[in-house]
Structures are given as structure tokens and as C-alpha cells.
Design a protein around this motif. Structure first.
Motif, PDB file in Angstrom:
ATOM      1  N   ALA A  79      20.760   9.649  -8.765  1.00 23.58           N
ATOM      2  CA  ALA A  79      20.263   8.746  -9.802  1.00 23.58           C
ATOM      3  C   ALA A  79      18.763   8.517  -9.683  1.00 23.58           C
ATOM      4  CB  ALA A  79      21.017   7.413  -9.763  1.00 23.58           C
ATOM      5  N   GLY A  80      18.023   9.576  -9.378  1.00 17.85           N
ATOM      6  CA  GLY A  80      16.574   9.503  -9.335  1.00 17.85           C
ATOM      7  C   GLY A  80      15.989   8.910  -8.080  1.00 17.85           C
ATOM      8  N   ARG A  81      16.838   8.643  -7.071  1.00 19.48           N
ATOM      9  CA  ARG A  81      16.362   8.048  -5.828  1.00 19.48           C
ATOM     10  C   ARG A  81      16.844   8.841  -4.621  1.00 19.48           C
ATOM     11  NH1 ARG A  81      13.740   3.430  -6.331  1.00 19.48           N
ATOM     12  NH2 ARG A  81      13.761   2.452  -8.385  1.00 19.48           N
ATOM     13  N   GLY A  84      16.930   4.979  -0.995  1.00 23.25           N
ATOM     14  CA  GLY A  84      16.647   3.922  -1.957  1.00 23.25           C
ATOM     15  C   GLY A  84      15.307   4.064  -2.640  1.00 23.25           C
ATOM     16  N   ALA A  85      14.396   4.854  -2.071  1.00 19.74           N
ATOM     17  CA  ALA A  85      13.074   5.027  -2.682  1.00 19.74           C
ATOM     18  C   ALA A  85      13.164   5.946  -3.880  1.00 19.74           C
ATOM     19  CB  ALA A  85      12.099   5.596  -1.659  1.00 19.74           C
ATOM     20  N   ALA A  86      12.254   5.748  -4.834  1.00 18.75           N
ATOM     21  CA  ALA A  86      12.176   6.653  -5.978  1.00 18.75           C
ATOM     22  C   ALA A  86      11.928   8.070  -5.475  1.00 18.75           C
ATOM     23  CB  ALA A  86      11.056   6.220  -6.918  1.00 18.75           C
ATOM     24  N   ALA A  87      12.638   9.024  -6.050  1.00 17.13           N
ATOM     25  CA  ALA A  87      12.497  10.428  -5.641  1.00 17.13           C
ATOM     26  C   ALA A  87      11.304  11.053  -6.351  1.00 17.13           C
ATOM     27  CB  ALA A  87      13.775  11.191  -5.920  1.00 17.13           C
ATOM     28  N   ASP A  88      10.123  10.490  -6.086  1.00 17.83           N
ATOM     29  CA  ASP A  88       8.857  11.044  -6.558  1.00 17.83           C
ATOM     30  C   ASP A  88       8.260  11.812  -5.396  1.00 17.83           C
ATOM     31  OD1 ASP A  88       9.369   9.636  -8.842  1.00 17.83           O
ATOM     32  OD2 ASP A  88       7.642   8.293  -8.684  1.00 17.83           O
ATOM     33  N   LEU A  89       8.086  13.111  -5.557  1.00 18.52           N
ATOM     34  CA  LEU A  89       7.672  13.913  -4.411  1.00 18.52           C
ATOM     35  C   LEU A  89       6.899  15.146  -4.829  1.00 18.52           C
ATOM     36  CD1 LEU A  89       9.984  16.495  -3.988  1.00 18.52           C
ATOM     37  CD2 LEU A  89      11.379  14.451  -3.808  1.00 18.52           C
ATOM     38  N   ALA A 115       1.742   6.171   2.502  1.00 10.88           N
ATOM     39  CA  ALA A 115       2.339   4.973   3.104  1.00 10.88           C
ATOM     40  C   ALA A 115       1.356   3.815   3.220  1.00 10.88           C
ATOM     41  CB  ALA A 115       2.908   5.329   4.482  1.00 10.88           C
ATOM     42  N   ARG A 116       0.114   4.105   3.638  1.00 10.97           N
ATOM     43  CA  ARG A 116      -0.845   3.010   3.797  1.00 10.97           C
ATOM     44  C   ARG A 116      -1.245   2.436   2.455  1.00 10.97           C
ATOM     45  NH1 ARG A 116       0.288   0.967   7.211  1.00 10.97           N
ATOM     46  NH2 ARG A 116      -0.018   2.640   8.720  1.00 10.97           N
ATOM     47  N   ALA A 117      -1.407   3.287   1.449  1.00  9.50           N
ATOM     48  CA  ALA A 117      -1.705   2.771   0.109  1.00  9.50           C
ATOM     49  C   ALA A 117      -0.576   1.884  -0.388  1.00  9.50           C
ATOM     50  CB  ALA A 117      -1.938   3.928  -0.856  1.00  9.50           C
ATOM     51  N   ALA A 118       0.660   2.277  -0.103  1.00 11.67           N
ATOM     52  CA  ALA A 118       1.809   1.454  -0.501  1.00 11.67           C
ATOM     53  C   ALA A 118       1.762   0.090   0.179  1.00 11.67           C
ATOM     54  CB  ALA A 118       3.107   2.173  -0.162  1.00 11.67           C
ATOM     55  N   ASP A 119       1.388   0.063   1.451  1.00  7.89           N
ATOM     56  CA  ASP A 119       1.305  -1.217   2.167  1.00  7.89           C
ATOM     57  C   ASP A 119       0.204  -2.096   1.585  1.00  7.89           C
ATOM     58  OD1 ASP A 119       3.327  -0.288   3.814  1.00  7.89           O
ATOM     59  OD2 ASP A 119       1.982   0.260   5.456  1.00  7.89           O
ATOM     60  N   VAL A 120      -0.968  -1.512   1.351  1.00  5.94           N
ATOM     61  CA  VAL A 120      -2.099  -2.274   0.823  1.00  5.94           C
ATOM     62  C   VAL A 120      -1.784  -2.840  -0.563  1.00  5.94           C
ATOM     63  CG1 VAL A 120      -4.458  -2.012  -0.073  1.00  5.94           C
ATOM     64  CG2 VAL A 120      -3.875  -1.132   2.197  1.00  5.94           C
ATOM     65  N   LEU A 121      -1.131  -2.037  -1.404  1.00  4.00           N
ATOM     66  CA  LEU A 121      -0.831  -2.451  -2.775  1.00  4.00           C
ATOM     67  C   LEU A 121       0.537  -3.120  -2.907  1.00  4.00           C
ATOM     68  CD1 LEU A 121      -2.199   0.648  -4.718  1.00  4.00           C
ATOM     69  CD2 LEU A 121      -3.333  -1.543  -4.311  1.00  4.00           C
ATOM     70  N   ARG A 122       1.252  -3.235  -1.780  1.00  5.68           N
ATOM     71  CA  ARG A 122       2.560  -3.900  -1.733  1.00  5.68           C
ATOM     72  C   ARG A 122       3.555  -3.231  -2.678  1.00  5.68           C
ATOM     73  NH1 ARG A 122       1.103 -10.037   0.026  1.00  5.68           N
ATOM     74  NH2 ARG A 122      -0.823  -9.514   1.125  1.00  5.68           N
ATOM     75  N   LEU A 123       3.636  -1.917  -2.511  1.00  7.93           N
ATOM     76  CA  LEU A 123       4.528  -1.099  -3.310  1.00  7.93           C
ATOM     77  C   LEU A 123       5.651  -0.546  -2.447  1.00  7.93           C
ATOM     78  CD1 LEU A 123       1.824   1.009  -5.198  1.00  7.93           C
ATOM     79  CD2 LEU A 123       3.427  -0.581  -6.290  1.00  7.93           C
ATOM     80  N   ASP A 124       6.829  -0.422  -3.028  1.00  9.23           N
ATOM     81  CA  ASP A 124       7.942   0.235  -2.340  1.00  9.23           C
ATOM     82  C   ASP A 124       7.893   1.717  -2.671  1.00  9.23           C
ATOM     83  OD1 ASP A 124      10.204   0.743  -0.898  1.00  9.23           O
ATOM     84  OD2 ASP A 124      11.593   0.068  -2.448  1.00  9.23           O
ATOM     85  N   ARG A 125       6.824   2.358  -2.213  1.00  5.79           N
ATOM     86  CA  ARG A 125       6.586   3.777  -2.488  1.00  5.79           C
ATOM     87  C   ARG A 125       5.910   4.396  -1.271  1.00  5.79           C
ATOM     88  NH1 ARG A 125       6.863   5.911  -7.449  1.00  5.79           N
ATOM     89  NH2 ARG A 125       7.672   4.539  -9.073  1.00  5.79           N
ATOM     90  N   GLY A 126       5.526   5.648  -1.418  1.00  8.98           N
ATOM     91  CA  GLY A 126       4.733   6.292  -0.383  1.00  8.98           C
ATOM     92  C   GLY A 126       5.521   6.816   0.798  1.00  8.98           C
ATOM     93  N   ARG A 127       6.843   6.643   0.786  1.00  6.66           N
ATOM     94  CA  ARG A 127       7.697   7.120   1.873  1.00  6.66           C
ATOM     95  C   ARG A 127       8.993   7.636   1.266  1.00  6.66           C
ATOM     96  NH1 ARG A 127       5.309   2.254   3.450  1.00  6.66           N
ATOM     97  NH2 ARG A 127       4.250   2.257   5.485  1.00  6.66           N
ATOM     98  N   LEU A 128       9.490   8.748   1.776  1.00  2.00           N
ATOM     99  CA  LEU A 128      10.787   9.262   1.351  1.00  2.00           C
ATOM    100  C   LEU A 128      11.845   8.677   2.272  1.00  2.00           C
ATOM    101  CD1 LEU A 128       9.930  13.004   0.591  1.00  2.00           C
ATOM    102  CD2 LEU A 128      10.149  11.102  -1.020  1.00  2.00           C
TER     103      LEU A 128
END
Length: 399
Positions: free
Chosen positions: A25-27, A300-305, A284-297
């Protein structure tokens, strides 16, 4: 479409994993779906889509200032640009409907593997389109810069209106002179330096300023290409990186690199950081700085790769140094958006119609939803190889 991707490895928060990457389902899923499209990607590495921590999406087709002058601060560059608006090429670029220009900025990022970006300008309803090319930072606050209050929301009011758990972005210290060096103290005096403060550029930050940023839990977005073009100098990223208080952005093409891949390449060559470090700044660091649940596979994470050929070494070594045409595939929500032609079966299995395009001289397949000829015409190096009907024109030409 559920999928199982069998590759040389994929970069998880725990490191490179050799197990298949499951998508449901896209994740990203922690278990293989019962019925899924299986894709053999041996000899490839799967990396999370990049995060561009600073972007002005709507001005990437606007020509740069013609003179190659170095400025003491960004306000001098802004003043010089006012006369540039009279240039017919600039006027023509800004006459393109804003919705189309915003979409172009999204496409520019997608082509380089950046599947999420922070747009540092007023929000536009065009950004809410379900088929916008990339994901965007949302729910954040922003002001433009301390020395340019006439654009964007009021600095202190926007800071106070931003929930503390959401990032608040501002250009700051974009210069090498006393004006730039004074801005952090001014921001702090206003009560706007906090753990959710994200400072864009920060070239004028001294050692004591960096200590104050780190102590407050704030962060800086580093845009070396833009800094070198405008100011002839950029910051030393090593201390902020070591503290986990740094992310990477490309800025727009008005002053910055062509795309985030070019920014990664420059950052790795001048900043005293290795490929893994600079990749981390755009994931990963950009995700932490911007408080995003992204940047890591991870499950549950979006399957953007990004799919790249395995070049050996650390996973980031297979990406940093590449140009956008070298990417084998850029994937959003578990399905490819642009990929090499041999990925055609994956597009078909996902039910995604494609068109043939050429990207920097390389054949590619592009999702048809992104293939509006008016959009592609804005992007140098990208051209259609077959006829495609134009999308319905966006209404309203806004600067």
C-alpha cells in the motif's frame, strides 16, 4: 501495488540490509505481502528518496542575474535583482502560470531523486494537487529574512504562531559582512531562536553563534552552491554536522545548483565530509531537522526511494557523484515515476502509463501524469520522444 524488491541491499536505519524490501500500500513493510510483484534488482542499492531542505519551487526557470558579481549579503543581491525584472527573458519566465512553475520545481527535484522538499514561500493551492510530483514539508512556519520584512509573514508573529513541534524557517546570516553577522543576535533578542528554529544559509555565523544555535537545539540548512555564487564563501559544516544540527538544500536555480545531486557532489568535495555524511544531510538528518517521518527506509515509511547501480563501498558511495540521468529509477509511493526503459514491466504491473522521454541524452520512461508538454518545456535537458496531449492549462499567471 504491493511489491517485493530483491536487490544487493537497501539502506535501513540499522544499516545496509540484504533482505528483500517489501512494499505494501505504498509503504515499506516488515513482511512480504502474500501477493506482490517481485522485481529482481540484484546489483542495485535502494536508498531513501532525498529531502531538499531549502527550495523556492516557482522560480527555477527564471534566468539568473547576468553579472557574476559577489555580494556582501543577500539583500544586496535582492536589490540588484530588481532591475533584472525588466529583462524580457525574466518577464517571460514569470508570465508562465504560477501553478505550472511550482509543478516544474517539483519535477526538477524528482528527476534528481529528491522526493520531498521544503518550499520557502507563501503556500499555493497548486501545491495541494494529488498528483504533485513530490511530497512537501507542511504545517511549518516561516519568515523570509530579518532584513527583508516586506516579503512574507511578520517574523515574530509567524514564529509565535508556529507550534513548537513544527519547524520555523528563516533565511539568516546570508552574507559575510557585519549585517549578516548581527542577525542571529537580533533573532535571539526577539525570542525567535528555539529548538524548532531552522536557519537557512548561516554563512555569517561565527563560532559563538554556532555554539548558541547548538545549545538552543536549532539547526541550519547548508546551501553551498548558492552561497558560493552569491557570496563567494560558504560555512564550514563540520561542527553543525557533528552536533546533528545541519541539513542540505539546493535553493532554486536563481542562485543554487541545478539540483540536489549536484549539491551533494559539491558538499562532498569542499566540506570535509564524506559521501555518507552528505547523503545523511539530505536524508535522515534533513528529516530530523524538518521533523519529517521520511529519509529512512523502515516499516511504515512511505516507499519513496532511489534505485542506483551498486558501485561498492558504503551505500551512499553508489549515489554521491552521480548525475540525474544516472539514476536507474526514482520511486514514489512504491511505484516508479521515472526510470530506465528496462523497468517497463514494473510500470505495467503498477498500472502506470508511461511516455518515452530523453533526460540529458539518456532514454527514460516517465509516468504519463508528469508528461505535460508545457511542463517538460520548462526543464532543460528533458524532452518528449512521442506526442502527448497538453494538460488543461493552469489558471492565473502569478509572480
Amino acid at each position: 501495488m504491493d511489491a517485493i524488491l530483491r536487490s544487493a541491499g537497501w539502506l535501513s536505519p540499522e544499516g545496509l540490509r540484504r533482505t528483500p524490501l517489501a512494499i505494501r500500500a505504498g509503504r515499506v513493510d516488515d513482511a512480504a505481502p502474500a501477493r506482490a510483484y517481485a522485481l529482481d534488482l540484484q546489483g542495485h542499492v535502494l536508498l531513501p528518496g532525498l529531502i531538499n531542505a531549502h527550495e523556492h519551487l516557482h522560480v527555477n526557470a527564471v534566468p539568473r542575474l547576468r553579472q557574476g558579481r559577489v555580494f556582501a549579503n543577500a539583500y544586496q543581491w535582492i536589490e540588484a535583482f530588481q532591475a533584472h525584472f525588466a529583462d524580457p527573458a525574466v518577464a517571460a519566465a514569470l508570465a508562465v502560470p504560477k501553478a505550472l512553475r511550482l509543478r516544474h520545481g517539483g519535477l526538477k527535484n524528482l528527476l534528481a531523486g529528491a522526493t520531498c522538499a521544503a518550499h520557502h514561500d507563501p503556500w499555493d493551492r497548486a501545491l495541494d494537487a494529488a498528483d504533485f510530483p513530490i511530497a512537501l514539508l507542511r504545517g511549518h512556519g516561516w519568515a523570509y529574512a530579518p532584513g527583508w520584512p516586506q516579503y512574507g509573514p511578520s517574523l515574530r508573529e509567524s514564529f509565535l504562531a508556529t507550534p513548537p513541534q513544527r519547524p520555523w524557517l528563516i533565511h539568516l546570516g546570508e552574507g559575510t559582512d557585519a549585517v549578516a553577522r548581527a542577525e542571529l543576535g537580533q533573532l535571539d533578542a526577539l525570542g525567535c531562536l528555539a529548538a524548532n528554529t531552522v536557519l537557512i544559509h548561516g554563512v555569517g555565523l561565527g563560532e559563538d553563534d554556532q555554539s548558541r544555535v547548538i545549545a538552543r537545539g536549532a539547526a541550519v540548512v547548508w546551501c553551498p552552491s548558492s552561497n558560493l555564487a552569491l557570496l563567494g564563501r560558504t560555512l564550514d559544516p563540520r561542527r553543525l554536522h557533528a552536533a546533528g544540527r545541519l541539513a542540505l538544500g539546493s535553493d532554486s536555480r536563481l542562485s543554487g545548483a541545478r539540483d540536489l545531486l549536484d549539491e551533494l557532489r559539491l558538499a562532498a568535495s569542499i566540506g570535509g565530509l564524506d559521501a555518507s555524511d552528505v547523503f545523511d544531510l539530505a536524508s535522515a538528518r534533513a528529516a530530523d531537522v524538518l521533523r519529517l517521518d521520511r529519509g529512512r527506509l523502515r516499516p511504515g515509511a512511505a516507499a519513496d526511494l532511489i534505485v542506483v547501480a551498486d558501485r561498492g563501498g558504503a551505500p551512499a558511495d553508489s549515489l554521491v557523484g552521480l548525475r540525474r540521468a544516472d539514476l536507474r529509477a526514482v520511486v514514489r509511493g512504491g511505484v516508479p515515476s521515472i526510470a530506465d526503459p528496462d523497468f517497463a514491466p514494473w510500470f505495467r504491473a503498477a498500472g502506470v502509463a508511461t511516455v518515452r522521454v530523453e533526460l540529458d541524452g539518456r532514454p527514460k520512461l516517465l509516468a504519463k501524469a508528469l508528461a505535460d508538454p508545457q511542463l517538460l518545456a520548462l526543464e532543460p535537458g528533458l524532452s518528449l520522444c512521442e506526442p502527448v496531449a497538453p494538460a488543461r492549462a493552469a489558471a492565473g499567471a502569478q509572480a
